[in-house]
Enzyme design. Structure first.
Site, mmCIF file in Angstrom:
data_model
loop_
_atom_site.group_PDB
_atom_site.id
_atom_site.type_symbol
_atom_site.label_atom_id
_atom_site.label_comp_id
_atom_site.label_asym_id
_atom_site.label_seq_id
_atom_site.Cartn_x
_atom_site.Cartn_y
_atom_site.Cartn_z
ATOM 1 N NE ARG A 1 -0.553 0.771 4.896
ATOM 2 C CZ ARG A 1 -0.558 0.152 6.068
ATOM 3 N NH1 ARG A 1 -1.067 -1.058 6.197
ATOM 4 N NH2 ARG A 1 -0.041 0.757 7.127
ATOM 5 C CG ASP B 1 -3.580 -3.520 7.061
ATOM 6 O OD1 ASP B 1 -3.676 -4.225 6.046
ATOM 7 O OD2 ASP B 1 -2.546 -2.901 7.363
#
Length: 494
Positions: free
Chosen positions: A177, A286
């Site tokens: 990410r 997450d």
């Protein structure tokens, strides 16, 4: 024929009625995630948002959010088909002259690199139809979404991050990410145990001024998936993509960095990270289902953007499982099973359930032949690549269906004696583990839920499972219609 690019796969999904175009205006901040999340839970189609507020680039999401779409993406009936192909290659290795596990793995790597699986270099690549440099570089021109309310900002969530080993020159492709800080910088979430982080540490040890990086957004679906596969550092992900596609991936030299990038990507970011330069990254919602907290990570400087003339921006979101990464990871589970068996041949099957988010729980069935063998399997798995980060490993007998979580829970609850069947060790754990009091290092649990014998200290006779005799089962099946129960449930075998 394999899909050449993302657009061909989008067209295929549309032909199957498994893609929905959304023409109504949508906000990239939170709204896209909420819509996509509802579609995921309803087993709905992939979504192409054509009217993202403030942008003229469409957003594609939920690309891999089902078994059927993953199978279509990789052009197989099931992931087990890929596993069977890989197993046949392993059989060639095992039948050849190399001796020892290490040599066999090296030979397997050599086999995978032959013929049509190798990447092919092309020029005049579609991903470079438009080249933006200098003041033209602006990440805010891309419809990068903010996924969850407490996220630190918008995140690039489906990037294929490309780096090169400073020592060997081998390229790596990984999905990490990237928090957008401003027009031309992002965070680079290289978790400690990933290959990109290794390249970064190696560059710092060499006192290099910078480590060049490219980031591909989009491309053919097999190449996107391979970025999530936990390959050894010296195995090229694009070769695995070529194996999956049965045809080499087309790569092209990047414009301003010495890296090869997927020629049919939608957008490519080129730039660098400077060893030692870090910035606070996070929080981020997450795949654990929790927010990962703010921590320092390297900074990616974007110096050039290349793209197609009318690009599609692919993205994803993660959160409480299952989300899209679950379906991507299940393919990895099936494909890598033959490699696990190469080293631990007693392993029958594995299951990484969604709730375990891959590194928290692994269920394993094994053919037990001698006392203590379950412990050997547990320790062996903890010694295999990223499986070393697994928090809990549960081992059951070969006749247990590890894909049936209810059956596994029943066996575990009955079969374990906590005083003798639990193994607690300390070692490396995943960066995202929320329970350990110390980051990246903590305790792990192995559970031996196999049947035990006298040599393992079990002094009683192990009881048999309760099952009806076969003659009675057959008799009742024959009489089922006579009993007038067909309309309620069909007898076994129908």
């Amino acid at each position: 024929m394999p899909y050449q690019d993302l657009r061909e796969f989008v067209g295929f999904l549309e032909s199957k009625g498994d893609l929905r175009r959304i023409s109504a205006p949508v906000d990239p901040e939170l709204e896209i995630t909420e819509i996509a999340h509802r579609m995921l839970r309803a087993d709905g189609p992939a979504l192409l948002f054509e009217n993202v507020v403030g942008y003229d680039i469409p957003v594609l999401i939920n690309l891999f959010c089902s078994n059927r779409r993953m199978n279509w993406a990789l052009e197989v009936e099931s992931a087990d088909e890929l596993a069977a192909r890989l197993e046949s290659m392993i059989d060639l290795v095992q039948g050849g002259p190399p001796s020892g596990i290490v040599n066999k793995l090296r030979t397997l790597g050599s086999l995978v690199h032959v013929g049509s699986y190798q990447p092919r270099t092309v020029n005049n690549a579609p991903c470079q139809e438009v080249v933006l440099t200098g003041d033209q570089v602006n990440l805010y021109d891309l419809p990068i979404i903010k996924c969850w309310p407490e996220d630190a900002g918008p995140y690039i969530t489906l990037p294929l991050v490309i780096t090169k080993d400073p020592e060997t020159g081998t390229q790596n492709y990984g999905i990490y990410r990237m928090q957008v800080y401003d027009r031309c910088t992002t965070g680079m979430h290289w978790q400690t145990h990933k290959v990109g982080a290794r390249h970064y540490r190696s560059s710092a040890e060499r006192a290099d001024d910078r480590l060049e990086v490219a980031v591909a957004l989009g491309g053919d679906p097999a190449s996107i998936w391979t970025g999530s596969a936990p390959l050894p550092p010296d195995i090229d992900e694009m070769v695995l993509a070529g194996f999956v596609r049965d045809r080499g991936v087309e790569l092209t030299p990047a414009k301003t960095v010495d890296l090869m990038v997927p020629a049919h990507a939608e957008i490519v970011l080129e730039g660098y990270v400077t060893p030692g330069e870090e910035r606070t990254e996070g929080p981020f919602g997450d795949h654990t289902g929790y927010y990962s907290l703010a921590e320092p990570y390297p900074v990616f400087h974007v110096t050039t953007i290349t793209r197609r003339r009318n690009p599609i921006y692919p993205t994803t979101f993660v959160g409480r499982p299952p989300t899209e990464d679950y379906w991507m990871g299940k393919v990895t589970e099936r494909v890598f099973l033959p490699l696990i068996r190469l080293i631990l041949p007693e392993v029958v099957d594995i299951n990484m359930p969604a709730e375990g988010i891959f590194h928290n729980l692994v269920l394993v069935s094994m053919k037990k032949e001698y006392p203590g063998q379950a412990r050997k399997v547990i320790y062996g798995l903890w010694g295999l690549g990223l499986l070393s980060l697994t928090k809990v490993i549960v081992v059951v007998d070969d006749f247990v269906d590890v894909q049936n979580a209810s059956e596994v829970a029943w066996r575990v609850a009955n079969n374990i004696n906590p005083g003798t069947d639990l193994i607690v060790v300390e070692g490396p754990i995943d960066d995202l583990d929320v329970a350990s009091p110390t980051p990246r290092f903590g305790s792990k649990l192995g559970i031996d839920a196999t049947r035990k014998g006298p040599e393992e200290g079990y002094r009683r006779e192990w009881p048999p499972d309760i099952e009806m005799s076969e003659d009675i089962r057959e008799r009742v099946s024959r009489r089922w219609s006579e009993l007038g129960l067909d309309e309620i449930v069909a007898p076994p075998g129908r």
